[in-house]
Design a protein around this motif. Sequence first.
Motif, mmCIF file in Angstrom:
data_model
loop_
_atom_site.group_PDB
_atom_site.id
_atom_site.type_symbol
_atom_site.label_atom_id
_atom_site.label_comp_id
_atom_site.label_asym_id
_atom_site.label_seq_id
_atom_site.Cartn_x
_atom_site.Cartn_y
_atom_site.Cartn_z
ATOM 1 N N ALA A 114 0.826 -1.205 0.000
ATOM 2 C CA ALA A 114 0.000 0.000 0.000
ATOM 3 C C ALA A 114 0.861 1.256 0.000
ATOM 4 N N LEU A 115 1.977 1.215 0.734
ATOM 5 C CA LEU A 115 2.846 2.386 0.791
ATOM 6 C C LEU A 115 3.434 2.701 -0.584
ATOM 7 N N LEU A 116 3.923 1.662 -1.267
ATOM 8 C CA LEU A 116 4.564 1.877 -2.571
ATOM 9 C C LEU A 116 3.575 2.256 -3.664
ATOM 10 N N PHE A 117 2.477 1.533 -3.731
ATOM 11 C CA PHE A 117 1.580 1.680 -4.882
ATOM 12 C C PHE A 117 0.474 2.702 -4.685
ATOM 13 N N GLU A 118 0.260 3.117 -3.468
ATOM 14 C CA GLU A 118 -0.787 4.110 -3.218
ATOM 15 C C GLU A 118 -0.192 5.435 -2.740
ATOM 16 N N ARG A 119 0.534 5.385 -1.657
ATOM 17 C CA ARG A 119 1.037 6.627 -1.071
ATOM 18 C C ARG A 119 2.203 7.234 -1.842
ATOM 19 N N PHE A 120 3.111 6.377 -2.375
ATOM 20 C CA PHE A 120 4.328 6.896 -2.994
ATOM 21 C C PHE A 120 4.484 6.505 -4.455
ATOM 22 N N SER A 121 3.406 6.313 -5.142
ATOM 23 C CA SER A 121 3.508 5.935 -6.554
ATOM 24 C C SER A 121 4.208 7.025 -7.378
ATOM 25 N N GLY A 122 3.978 8.295 -7.037
ATOM 26 C CA GLY A 122 4.618 9.390 -7.760
ATOM 27 C C GLY A 122 6.125 9.405 -7.589
ATOM 28 N N PRO A 123 6.653 9.430 -6.351
ATOM 29 C CA PRO A 123 8.100 9.381 -6.149
ATOM 30 C C PRO A 123 8.754 8.134 -6.724
ATOM 31 N N VAL A 124 8.069 6.987 -6.656
ATOM 32 C CA VAL A 124 8.622 5.767 -7.256
ATOM 33 C C VAL A 124 8.807 5.959 -8.750
ATOM 34 N N ARG A 125 7.805 6.487 -9.411
ATOM 35 C CA ARG A 125 7.881 6.715 -10.848
ATOM 36 C C ARG A 125 8.992 7.720 -11.185
ATOM 37 N N THR A 126 9.117 8.761 -10.383
ATOM 38 C CA THR A 126 10.139 9.770 -10.625
ATOM 39 C C THR A 126 11.546 9.182 -10.495
ATOM 40 N N LEU A 127 11.759 8.348 -9.485
ATOM 41 C CA LEU A 127 13.061 7.703 -9.324
ATOM 42 C C LEU A 127 13.383 6.799 -10.502
ATOM 43 N N MET A 128 12.395 6.064 -10.971
ATOM 44 C CA MET A 128 12.624 5.160 -12.104
ATOM 45 C C MET A 128 13.003 5.939 -13.367
ATOM 46 N N ASP A 129 12.527 7.159 -13.489
ATOM 47 C CA ASP A 129 12.779 7.971 -14.675
ATOM 48 C C ASP A 129 14.071 8.781 -14.585
ATOM 49 N N ASN A 130 14.764 8.693 -13.468
ATOM 50 C CA ASN A 130 15.940 9.541 -13.223
ATOM 51 C C ASN A 130 17.228 8.767 -13.528
ATOM 52 N N ARG A 131 17.893 9.124 -14.608
ATOM 53 C CA ARG A 131 19.098 8.396 -15.009
ATOM 54 C C ARG A 131 20.262 8.625 -14.050
ATOM 55 N N PHE A 132 20.205 9.685 -13.259
ATOM 56 C CA PHE A 132 21.307 10.008 -12.360
ATOM 57 C C PHE A 132 21.358 9.119 -11.123
#
Length: 226
Positions: free
Chosen positions: A91-109
């Motif tokens: 629930a924490l990953l897929f509901e509360r922090f889905s935005g930050p998770v997606r942002t990290l995945m998109d960050n090549r740095f």
Amino acid sequence: MSISVQVLQLRQRQLRAGQDEAMRTRLHRALSWLGRAEHEKDDDDARFLFLWVAFNAAYAGQFNDEGKELAKARLFIDRLLGLDREQRIHALLFERFSGPVRTLMDNRFVYAPFWRAMAGHDASQRWKTSFEQSKQLAMRAVLDKATDTCLMLVLERLYVLRNQLVHGGATWRSAANRSQLRDGVRLLGALLPLMLELMMEADATQQQGFGPVAYPWLPDLQLDRA
């Protein structure tokens, strides 16, 4: 909102009699560093490092090969998910922090092959292919609600950030890594209390699965407590 370290410490005092020495030491150390992290209100660099130390204290066994640390973390995550009957990490990953998770995945740095390509002057752009594959894997994990895969991908990204800070590859309060650092602090700051709470709930058999603790407390040498 994440459970506070004070509440966790109170609960640990109530439960520690039923824990083996290794689990008591893990939790005692991790809670101490989590508490220190909570005092860092205005310094994300320091807060992230204290949170990572707390994470290390929770999962680590004997340190002998840094290259295998993510593999050890994977075993730790598998044990935690086995304890998480209510799927609170999910629930924490897929509901509360889905935005930050997606942002990290998109960050090549915070993607290790990107930096290896830079260091090796690799002009083939192969890192881009693996980067896209990694993002697709993360997307499938979200769609399939594969908590283990998603959490390990997050930790792999945060491990790169950890290395940048610990090995002097970043400037304190640099403007260059603020977004990933803020996401890392938010994610670890929410994940760690939940992880520690799950560890506290482990029964005697489940506690043994976490194995011996790194640098165990040696009371016969009259060292300070953990």
